[in-house]
Design a protein around this motif. Structure first.
Motif, PDB file in Angstrom:
ATOM      1  N   HIS A   1       0.822  -1.211   0.000  1.00  0.00           N
ATOM      2  CA  HIS A   1       0.000   0.000   0.000  1.00  0.00           C
ATOM      3  C   HIS A   1       0.859   1.265   0.000  1.00  0.00           C
ATOM      4  CE1 HIS A   1      -3.527  -2.509   0.912  1.00  0.00           C
ATOM      5  NE2 HIS A   1      -4.208  -1.490   0.436  1.00  0.00           N
ATOM      6  N   GLY A   2       2.153   1.100  -0.178  1.00  0.00           N
ATOM      7  CA  GLY A   2       3.032   2.250  -0.319  1.00  0.00           C
ATOM      8  C   GLY A   2       3.683   2.767   0.946  1.00  0.00           C
ATOM      9  N   VAL A   3       3.544   2.048   2.061  1.00  0.00           N
ATOM     10  CA  VAL A   3       4.224   2.481   3.286  1.00  0.00           C
ATOM     11  C   VAL A   3       5.734   2.311   3.055  1.00  0.00           C
ATOM     12  CG1 VAL A   3       4.568   2.038   5.745  1.00  0.00           C
ATOM     13  CG2 VAL A   3       2.285   1.801   4.740  1.00  0.00           C
ATOM     14  N   PRO A   4       6.515   3.351   3.286  1.00  0.00           N
ATOM     15  CA  PRO A   4       7.958   3.233   3.089  1.00  0.00           C
ATOM     16  C   PRO A   4       8.548   2.175   4.016  1.00  0.00           C
ATOM     17  CG  PRO A   4       7.336   5.536   3.300  1.00  0.00           C
ATOM     18  CD  PRO A   4       6.132   4.711   3.679  1.00  0.00           C
ATOM     19  N   PRO A   5       9.358   1.258   3.490  1.00  0.00           N
ATOM     20  CA  PRO A   5       9.923   0.194   4.323  1.00  0.00           C
ATOM     21  C   PRO A   5      10.736   0.728   5.495  1.00  0.00           C
ATOM     22  CG  PRO A   5      10.753   0.062   2.062  1.00  0.00           C
ATOM     23  CD  PRO A   5       9.772   1.152   2.098  1.00  0.00           C
ATOM     24  N   GLU A   6      11.430   1.822   5.287  1.00  0.00           N
ATOM     25  CA  GLU A   6      12.236   2.386   6.368  1.00  0.00           C
ATOM     26  C   GLU A   6      11.342   2.906   7.497  1.00  0.00           C
ATOM     27  OE1 GLU A   6      15.748   2.903   8.282  1.00  0.00           O
ATOM     28  OE2 GLU A   6      15.393   1.831   6.415  1.00  0.00           O
ATOM     29  N   ALA A   7      10.159   3.398   7.176  1.00  0.00           N
ATOM     30  CA  ALA A   7       9.223   3.856   8.210  1.00  0.00           C
ATOM     31  C   ALA A   7       8.777   2.676   9.067  1.00  0.00           C
ATOM     32  CB  ALA A   7       8.017   4.536   7.572  1.00  0.00           C
ATOM     33  N   LEU A   8       8.518   1.534   8.446  1.00  0.00           N
ATOM     34  CA  LEU A   8       8.139   0.335   9.198  1.00  0.00           C
ATOM     35  C   LEU A   8       9.290  -0.109  10.095  1.00  0.00           C
ATOM     36  CD1 LEU A   8       6.352  -1.618   6.342  1.00  0.00           C
ATOM     37  CD2 LEU A   8       5.269  -0.643   8.365  1.00  0.00           C
ATOM     38  N   ARG A   9      10.473  -0.106   9.533  1.00  0.00           N
ATOM     39  CA  ARG A   9      11.654  -0.536  10.279  1.00  0.00           C
ATOM     40  C   ARG A   9      11.877   0.345  11.504  1.00  0.00           C
ATOM     41  NH1 ARG A   9      17.048   0.960   9.238  1.00  0.00           N
ATOM     42  NH2 ARG A   9      18.358  -0.330  10.523  1.00  0.00           N
ATOM     43  N   LYS A  10      11.773   1.647  11.330  1.00  0.00           N
ATOM     44  CA  LYS A  10      12.004   2.574  12.438  1.00  0.00           C
ATOM     45  C   LYS A  10      10.902   2.512  13.494  1.00  0.00           C
ATOM     46  CE  LYS A  10      14.883   5.796   9.902  1.00  0.00           C
ATOM     47  NZ  LYS A  10      15.005   7.142   9.327  1.00  0.00           N
ATOM     48  N   ALA A  11       9.730   2.008  13.133  1.00  0.00           N
ATOM     49  CA  ALA A  11       8.611   1.929  14.077  1.00  0.00           C
ATOM     50  C   ALA A  11       8.717   0.742  15.032  1.00  0.00           C
ATOM     51  CB  ALA A  11       7.291   1.841  13.310  1.00  0.00           C
ATOM     52  N   MET A  12       9.622  -0.187  14.771  1.00  0.00           N
ATOM     53  CA  MET A  12       9.739  -1.383  15.601  1.00  0.00           C
ATOM     54  C   MET A  12      10.311  -1.052  16.976  1.00  0.00           C
ATOM     55  SD  MET A  12       8.583  -3.890  13.755  1.00  0.00           S
ATOM     56  CE  MET A  12       7.420  -2.760  13.006  1.00  0.00           C
ATOM     57  N   THR A  13       9.903  -1.819  17.982  1.00  0.00           N
ATOM     58  CA  THR A  13      10.393  -1.650  19.347  1.00  0.00           C
ATOM     59  C   THR A  13      11.866  -2.031  19.404  1.00  0.00           C
ATOM     60  OG1 THR A  13       8.202  -2.217  20.173  1.00  0.00           O
ATOM     61  CG2 THR A  13      10.018  -2.320  21.755  1.00  0.00           C
ATOM     62  N   ARG A  14      12.656  -1.172  20.047  1.00  0.00           N
ATOM     63  CA  ARG A  14      14.098  -1.381  20.118  1.00  0.00           C
ATOM     64  C   ARG A  14      14.603  -1.150  21.537  1.00  0.00           C
ATOM     65  NH1 ARG A  14      16.224  -1.957  15.103  1.00  0.00           N
ATOM     66  NH2 ARG A  14      14.726  -1.573  13.445  1.00  0.00           N
ATOM     67  N   ASP A  15      15.779  -1.705  21.822  1.00  0.00           N
ATOM     68  CA  ASP A  15      16.389  -1.483  23.132  1.00  0.00           C
ATOM     69  C   ASP A  15      17.174  -0.170  23.114  1.00  0.00           C
ATOM     70  OD1 ASP A  15      18.873  -1.997  21.912  1.00  0.00           O
ATOM     71  OD2 ASP A  15      19.054  -4.006  22.755  1.00  0.00           O
ATOM     72  N   ALA A  16      17.851   0.128  24.216  1.00  0.00           N
ATOM     73  CA  ALA A  16      18.585   1.393  24.349  1.00  0.00           C
ATOM     74  C   ALA A  16      19.704   1.537  23.315  1.00  0.00           C
ATOM     75  CB  ALA A  16      19.159   1.514  25.757  1.00  0.00           C
ATOM     76  N   ARG A  17      20.210   0.419  22.804  1.00  0.00           N
ATOM     77  CA  ARG A  17      21.271   0.463  21.782  1.00  0.00           C
ATOM     78  C   ARG A  17      20.712   0.524  20.368  1.00  0.00           C
ATOM     79  NH1 ARG A  17      23.932  -4.948  23.134  1.00  0.00           N
ATOM     80  NH2 ARG A  17      21.715  -5.276  23.105  1.00  0.00           N
ATOM     81  N   GLY A  18      19.373   0.469  20.244  1.00  0.00           N
ATOM     82  CA  GLY A  18      18.760   0.505  18.921  1.00  0.00           C
ATOM     83  C   GLY A  18      18.568  -0.860  18.292  1.00  0.00           C
ATOM     84  N   GLU A  19      18.817  -1.923  19.049  1.00  0.00           N
ATOM     85  CA  GLU A  19      18.653  -3.289  18.537  1.00  0.00           C
ATOM     86  C   GLU A  19      17.182  -3.688  18.625  1.00  0.00           C
ATOM     87  OE1 GLU A  19      21.094  -5.138  17.125  1.00  0.00           O
ATOM     88  OE2 GLU A  19      22.343  -3.364  17.396  1.00  0.00           O
ATOM     89  N   PRO A  20      16.672  -4.430  17.633  1.00  0.00           N
ATOM     90  CA  PRO A  20      15.263  -4.831  17.664  1.00  0.00           C
ATOM     91  C   PRO A  20      14.979  -5.804  18.798  1.00  0.00           C
ATOM     92  CG  PRO A  20      16.420  -5.970  15.902  1.00  0.00           C
ATOM     93  CD  PRO A  20      17.381  -4.973  16.474  1.00  0.00           C
ATOM     94  N   LEU A  21      13.776  -5.677  19.367  1.00  0.00           N
ATOM     95  CA  LEU A  21      13.376  -6.554  20.461  1.00  0.00           C
ATOM     96  C   LEU A  21      12.450  -7.676  20.001  1.00  0.00           C
ATOM     97  CD1 LEU A  21      12.908  -3.963  23.345  1.00  0.00           C
ATOM     98  CD2 LEU A  21      14.730  -5.661  23.064  1.00  0.00           C
ATOM     99  N   SER A  22      12.160  -7.736  18.701  1.00  0.00           N
ATOM    100  CA  SER A  22      11.312  -8.815  18.188  1.00  0.00           C
ATOM    101  C   SER A  22      11.903  -9.358  16.897  1.00  0.00           C
ATOM    102  CB  SER A  22       9.887  -8.303  17.914  1.00  0.00           C
ATOM    103  OG  SER A  22       9.895  -7.476  16.752  1.00  0.00           O
ATOM    104  N   ILE A  23      11.458 -10.548  16.543  1.00  0.00           N
ATOM    105  CA  ILE A  23      11.891 -11.139  15.281  1.00  0.00           C
ATOM    106  C   ILE A  23      11.451 -10.277  14.105  1.00  0.00           C
ATOM    107  CG2 ILE A  23       9.894 -12.703  15.244  1.00  0.00           C
ATOM    108  CD1 ILE A  23      13.358 -13.193  13.549  1.00  0.00           C
TER     109      ILE A  23
END
Length: 107
Positions: free
Chosen positions: A68-90
């Motif tokens: 539907h045109g959502v920018p992939p980087e926007a999805l990536r940046k929306a993911m929950t991350r730890d204090a170092r910026g590492e993803p907290l989910s698969i």
């Protein structure tokens, strides 16, 4: 709302193996003809688990967003991350891994 971009019936998938929190996953992705990521699939080695079901469902939702045109980087940046910026989910891990493989294009 943006119209959903249709994908061809047959399309090339790229697959790679990845490990997140000790669990092995297969991550697949396909691109539109212009090179932009169109869909992502996540499959756990340990099938029929709740973690795999969540990963598969989340990948479907992400794929619908991409189509539907959502920018992939926007999805990536929306993911929950730890204090170092590492993803907290698969899901965040899969998006990061695909971004590293493709250098997400927002064309």
């Amino acid at each position: 709302m943006a119209e959903r971009a249709n994908l061809p019936e047959r399309r090339e998938l790229t697959r790679f193996a990845s490990v997140f929190e000790g669990q092995r996953y297969a991550i697949d992705y396909a691109c539109f003809s212009n090179g932009r990521v169109a869909e992502i699939f996540v499959t756990a080695e340990k099938t029929a688990s709740a973690a795999e079901a969540i990963a598969r469902d989340a990948a479907i939702v992400i794929s619908i967003g991409l189509q539907h045109g959502v920018p992939p980087e926007a999805l990536r940046k929306a993911m929950t991350r730890d204090a170092r910026g590492e993803p907290l989910s698969i899901v965040g891990h899969a998006l990061d891994a695909v971004a590293a493989e493709t250098e997400f294009q927002d064309v």
